[in-house]
Design an enzyme around this catalytic site. Structure first.
Site, mmCIF file in Angstrom:
data_model
loop_
_atom_site.group_PDB
_atom_site.id
_atom_site.type_symbol
_atom_site.label_atom_id
_atom_site.label_comp_id
_atom_site.label_asym_id
_atom_site.label_seq_id
_atom_site.Cartn_x
_atom_site.Cartn_y
_atom_site.Cartn_z
ATOM 1 N N ARG A 1 -3.978 -8.244 1.694
ATOM 2 C CA ARG A 1 -2.557 -7.923 1.616
ATOM 3 C C ARG A 1 -2.298 -6.841 0.582
ATOM 4 O O ARG A 1 -2.689 -6.936 -0.570
ATOM 5 C CB ARG A 1 -1.755 -9.167 1.242
ATOM 6 C CG ARG A 1 -0.306 -8.813 0.958
ATOM 7 C CD ARG A 1 0.538 -10.019 0.730
ATOM 8 N NE ARG A 1 1.826 -9.609 0.204
ATOM 9 C CZ ARG A 1 2.969 -10.192 0.527
ATOM 10 N NH1 ARG A 1 2.978 -11.199 1.372
ATOM 11 N NH2 ARG A 1 4.085 -9.781 0.008
ATOM 12 N N ARG B 1 3.736 -4.117 4.635
ATOM 13 C CA ARG B 1 2.726 -5.068 4.182
ATOM 14 C C ARG B 1 1.790 -5.445 5.324
ATOM 15 O O ARG B 1 2.176 -5.428 6.488
ATOM 16 C CB ARG B 1 3.358 -6.299 3.556
ATOM 17 C CG ARG B 1 4.146 -7.235 4.440
ATOM 18 C CD ARG B 1 5.642 -6.958 4.537
ATOM 19 N NE ARG B 1 6.347 -6.535 3.360
ATOM 20 C CZ ARG B 1 6.872 -7.368 2.455
ATOM 21 N NH1 ARG B 1 6.723 -8.662 2.570
ATOM 22 N NH2 ARG B 1 7.556 -6.899 1.457
ATOM 23 N N ASP C 1 5.217 -17.029 5.463
ATOM 24 C CA ASP C 1 6.297 -17.717 4.754
ATOM 25 C C ASP C 1 6.500 -19.107 5.336
ATOM 26 O O ASP C 1 6.493 -19.275 6.555
ATOM 27 C CB ASP C 1 7.617 -16.951 4.907
ATOM 28 C CG ASP C 1 7.609 -15.616 4.191
ATOM 29 O OD1 ASP C 1 7.063 -15.538 3.076
ATOM 30 O OD2 ASP C 1 8.148 -14.649 4.754
#
Ligand code: ROI
Length: 167
Positions: free
Chosen positions: A84, A93, A98
């Site tokens: 990342r 990104r 999440d």
């Protein structure tokens, strides 16, 4: 106790759909966790600076015995394993994972807020979530997913038929 968690996946760098496929393989091998379902993949216009590539987004449903913070640690390990990089706030990104929902828990900790912040404004989260969530899903804060969808147009979003996992 096993809980159903919904994980948002997003990428707009380094072959985004491949990033999501790789992340899903990693999610499937998490300890004490079963990858129960995966939404379609969606191309989405960037929220944030417009001078970045479109994203590919999806939502995965996990049945997990990992406590929320352990799950968060595991997700961040996957993000890092996939190299990342994040160039700037709200910028491009390689991989974002999440926790969108975790059972019917409300979590408000420095590292983790569930239901995910700004969920209601993000078509790229709500529509894939609707692919894998039960009809009539009610969030821990009392809101119904159906109401959030009704107030969030399917805008800047495109279902990627060919790239989506077989369901
Ligand atoms: N925009 C879209 N379309 N999809 C994302 O996953 C996404 N993630 C982000 C920001 C930069 C806010 N914008 C996004 O973190």
């Amino acid at each position: 106790m096993t809980e159903r968690a919904y994980i948002g996946l997003g990428s707009n760098l380094a072959s985004p759909a491949d990033q999501l496929d790789q992340a899903l393989r990693s999610l499937a091998t998490l300890p004490a966790t079963r990858l129960a379902d995966v939404s379609s993949f969606y191309a989405s216009d960037p929220l944030g600076p417009a001078d970045q590539p479109r994203y590919v987004n999806a939502v995965a449903a996990l049945d997990t015995d990992l406590p929320p913070i352990d799950l968060l640690d595991a997700l961040q390990a996957i993000e890092h394993a996939q190299g990342r990089v994040r160039e700037r706030r709200w910028g491009a990104r390689t991989l974002d994972l999440d926790i969108i929902l975790y059972g019917d828990r409300l979590i408000d900790e420095p590292r983790l807020r569930v239901p995910h912040y700004h969920l209601q404004a993000r078509a790229f989260v709500l529509y894939p979530l609707a692919d894998v969530a039960p009809a009539g899903l009610r969030l821990a804060d009392g809101r119904f997913l159906s109401d959030l969808l009704a107030q969030c147009p399917f805008e800047g979003l495109e279902r990627l038929e060919a790239l989506s996992p077989q369901r």
